[in-house]
Design an enzyme around this catalytic site. Structure first.
Site, PDB file in Angstrom:
ATOM      1  CG  PHE A  44      -1.914  -1.135   1.202  1.00  0.00           C
ATOM      2  CD1 PHE A  44      -2.730  -1.366   0.116  1.00  0.00           C
ATOM      3  CD2 PHE A  44      -2.008  -1.996   2.280  1.00  0.00           C
ATOM      4  CE1 PHE A  44      -3.636  -2.417   0.112  1.00  0.00           C
ATOM      5  CE2 PHE A  44      -2.908  -3.039   2.285  1.00  0.00           C
ATOM      6  CZ  PHE A  44      -3.719  -3.250   1.195  1.00  0.00           C
ATOM      7  CB  ILE A  45       4.317   2.073   0.657  1.00  0.00           C
ATOM      8  CG1 ILE A  45       5.131   1.007  -0.067  1.00  0.00           C
ATOM      9  CG2 ILE A  45       4.080   1.713   2.105  1.00  0.00           C
ATOM     10  CD1 ILE A  45       6.551   0.846   0.469  1.00  0.00           C
ATOM     11  CE1 TYR A  46       6.180  -0.169  -4.823  1.00  0.00           C
ATOM     12  CE2 TYR A  46       4.506  -1.670  -3.994  1.00  0.00           C
ATOM     13  CZ  TYR A  46       5.824  -1.407  -4.317  1.00  0.00           C
ATOM     14  OH  TYR A  46       6.765  -2.373  -4.124  1.00  0.00           O
TER      15      TYR A  46
ATOM     16  N   GLY B 167      -1.021   5.526  -5.956  1.00  0.00           N
ATOM     17  CA  GLY B 167      -2.132   4.915  -6.665  1.00  0.00           C
ATOM     18  C   GLY B 167      -3.456   5.523  -6.258  1.00  0.00           C
TER      19      GLY B 167
ATOM     20  CB  CYS C  84      -7.853  -6.951   6.382  1.00  0.00           C
ATOM     21  SG  CYS C  84      -8.534  -8.613   6.340  1.00  0.00           S
TER      22      CYS C  84
ATOM     23  CE  LYS D 140     -11.961  -5.974   9.728  1.00  0.00           C
ATOM     24  NZ  LYS D 140     -10.987  -6.527  10.609  1.00  0.00           N
TER      25      LYS D 140
ATOM     26  CE  LYS E  67      -6.216  -9.441  -1.903  1.00  0.00           C
ATOM     27  NZ  LYS E  67      -5.329  -9.940  -0.849  1.00  0.00           N
TER      28      LYS E  67
END
Length: 189
Positions: free
Chosen positions: A1-3, A5, A12, A15, A72
């Site tokens: 999730f650090i890219y 976008g 998950c 939340k 995803k």
């Protein structure tokens, strides 16, 4: 999730970020980073719509093709998917939406109640579309036939929410390309 976008989703991570925030508050601590992460992610989900609207202007009567609906790849899970935010924004602005996803179209169809035209082939979704927006980084989308993409779109225009393509390669194919978090964001030859 650090890219860079168009935001993360799923059952998950969103939340869990909110739950840890609430747990910290319940113990008398006001976390600053986690609420900022959540807010930044929600704002990130609106970036592609802003780019599309900035480039195309009035969206009434225009059609946007979307490749990738699930949050995803390799799942049909639509929970908190970025595609839902974009589709609702496009429809609110008067645009039509054509969509393709290898796994999640049935789940998306039930959530969007007939408001989207779904296609069994990604290239069929491009027909009569003014632009293509990519929301999920499915392996099947990584090496498209750019000449076919250019031929099928009304305008040769891609908005890539997952930075799948090399901007120079797309520009070489004669397609205008907008991605997220890259400089320059619009590749030119």
């Amino acid at each position: 999730f650090i890219y860079p976008g168009c935001g993360y989703g799923g059952s998950c991570f969103p939340k869990d970020v909110r739950a840890v925030t609430q747990t910290a508050r319940a113990h008398g601590y006001e976390p600053r980073i986690l609420p900022a992460v959540d807010a930044a992610n929600e704002a990130q989900k609106e970036v592609l719509f802003a780019k599309i609207q900035d480039r195309l202007g009035n969206l009434i009567g225009k059609t946007i093709a979307i490749w990738g609906l699930s949050f995803k790849p390799n799942t049909d899970d639509m929970r908190e998917a970025s595609s839902l935010v974009l589709i609702r924004a496009l429809q609110g602005a008067g645009a039509k939406v054509h969509a393709y996803d290898p796994e999640s179209m049935k789940a998306a169809e039930s959530m969007l109640s007939g408001a989207v035209e779904f296609y069994d082939d990604p290239y069929m979704a491009l027909e009569e579309a003014n632009a293509l927006a990519i929301l999920t980084e499915w392996k099947a989308f990584r090496s498209p036939d750019f000449s076919k993409v250019k031929e099928l779109l009304v305008e040769p225009l891609i908005f890539d929410g997952r930075n799948l393509y090399d901007p120079v390669a797309v520009a070489t194919a004669g397609i205008e390309y907008h991605s997220i978090g890259r400089s320059p964001n619009k590749a030119k030859l």
